[in-house]
Design an enzyme around this catalytic site. Structure first.
Site, PDB file in Angstrom:
ATOM      1  N   GLY A  71       3.583  -3.994 -10.842  1.00  0.00           N
ATOM      2  CA  GLY A  71       4.630  -2.989 -10.728  1.00  0.00           C
ATOM      3  C   GLY A  71       4.217  -1.552 -10.966  1.00  0.00           C
ATOM      4  O   GLY A  71       5.077  -0.669 -10.992  1.00  0.00           O
TER       5      GLY A  71
ATOM      6  N   TRP B 167       2.635   0.590  -9.012  1.00  0.00           N
ATOM      7  CA  TRP B 167       2.946   1.463  -7.874  1.00  0.00           C
ATOM      8  C   TRP B 167       4.450   1.717  -7.799  1.00  0.00           C
ATOM      9  O   TRP B 167       4.877   2.821  -7.462  1.00  0.00           O
ATOM     10  CB  TRP B 167       2.425   0.843  -6.575  1.00  0.00           C
TER      11      TRP B 167
ATOM     12  N   LYS C 273      -4.191  -1.062   1.142  1.00  0.00           N
ATOM     13  CA  LYS C 273      -5.540  -1.272   0.602  1.00  0.00           C
ATOM     14  C   LYS C 273      -6.363  -2.102   1.569  1.00  0.00           C
ATOM     15  O   LYS C 273      -5.852  -3.045   2.188  1.00  0.00           O
ATOM     16  CB  LYS C 273      -5.463  -1.983  -0.745  1.00  0.00           C
TER      17      LYS C 273
END
Length: 253
Positions: A101, A103, A208
């Site tokens: 959590g 981000w 990513k």
């Protein structure tokens, strides 16, 4: 003595189970006691190196001070600053693979008041709360993101679409760079498909990747659908890691 040491190793293994990135490739099935002990011993050494690196990591220390759930928060903070503060410009953000959590924590700090954040992960995640006086509506969903579109749409008005998609997801790593690279590229392509269902025109996507041979192909594909594509290696991403981030903005539908 062997039984005693094995019990200690077993206890260590159980404690480290919560750190999935350390042990995800060390599941043991149908093997004898001596083989199990060797694998536990190897795991203990590997986890010890990881713990020592964490202890010395400045970003880990800062995350604890600032109340972030992981050092990954600083990657998003840096990318946001380098890429035009897209979080501040977003009214609706969807965080894919959000657990634990960090981000999402950054997103709600930066978003406008009366915005909306949707998080989704196959793992349980502690609830994210809106900062005081910002009145951000936060919706936590559990499951595979690619199967969550009906749920997400049910929390959006008919004419509402996300301004931004965030993805710090990565597949379980094998240690084989080519295989891990191909797996995360597949995950990125799935996220791109997902964008066509939930991302608004002009919106942005941050993902990513593990750098490798398919980077150029991914860049070219993204350029078909976005006006600008950047590859970014944040300072908080460890130098020895192949991890980098792709930021695509100006979604074209």
């Amino acid at each position: 003595m062997l039984c005693s040491e094995f019990a200690k190793a077993s206890h260590t293994f159980k404690l480290l189970f919560q750190h999935k990135s350390i042990i995800q490739n060390h599941y043991l099935y149908n093997i004898d006691t001596s083989s199990t002990f060797r694998k536990y011993s190897s795991l203990t050494k590997s986890s010890g190196r990881w713990l020592e690196r964490q202890r010395r990591d400045a970003f880990v220390k800062q995350a604890k001070i600032h109340g972030y759930r992981s050092r990954a928060a600083y990657k998003l903070l840096e990318i946001n600053d380098k890429c035009g503060k897209f979080l501040e410009k977003s009214k609706i953000i969807i965080d894919l693979g959000a657990a634990p959590g960090s981000w999402s924590q950054v997103a709600v700090e930066k978003m406008k008041s009366n915005s909306k954040l949707i998080t989704i992960d196959i793992l349980d995640m502690e609830t994210i709360l809106s900062p005081e006086n910002k009145n951000i509506k936060i919706i936590h969903l559990k499951g595979k993101f690619e199967e969550s579109i009906p749920q997400i749409r049910s929390h959006l008005n008919e004419d509402e679409y996300a301004d931004c998609l965030l993805s710090d997801m990565a597949p379980n790593t094998s240690g084989v760079k080519t295989l891990d690279h191909n797996r995360i590229i597949f995950l990125c392509n799935t996220a791109i498909d997902f964008a066509f269902e939930v991302l608004k025109p002009g919106g942005c996507l941050l993902m990513k990747i593990f750098s490798g041979s398919e980077d150029a192909i991914l860049r070219n594909e993204l350029k078909q659908y976005f006006e600008d594509v950047q590859f970014i290696k944040p300072a908080s991403s460890r130098s020895e890691s192949s991890e980098t981030y792709v930021f695509a903005k100006g979604f074209k539908v």
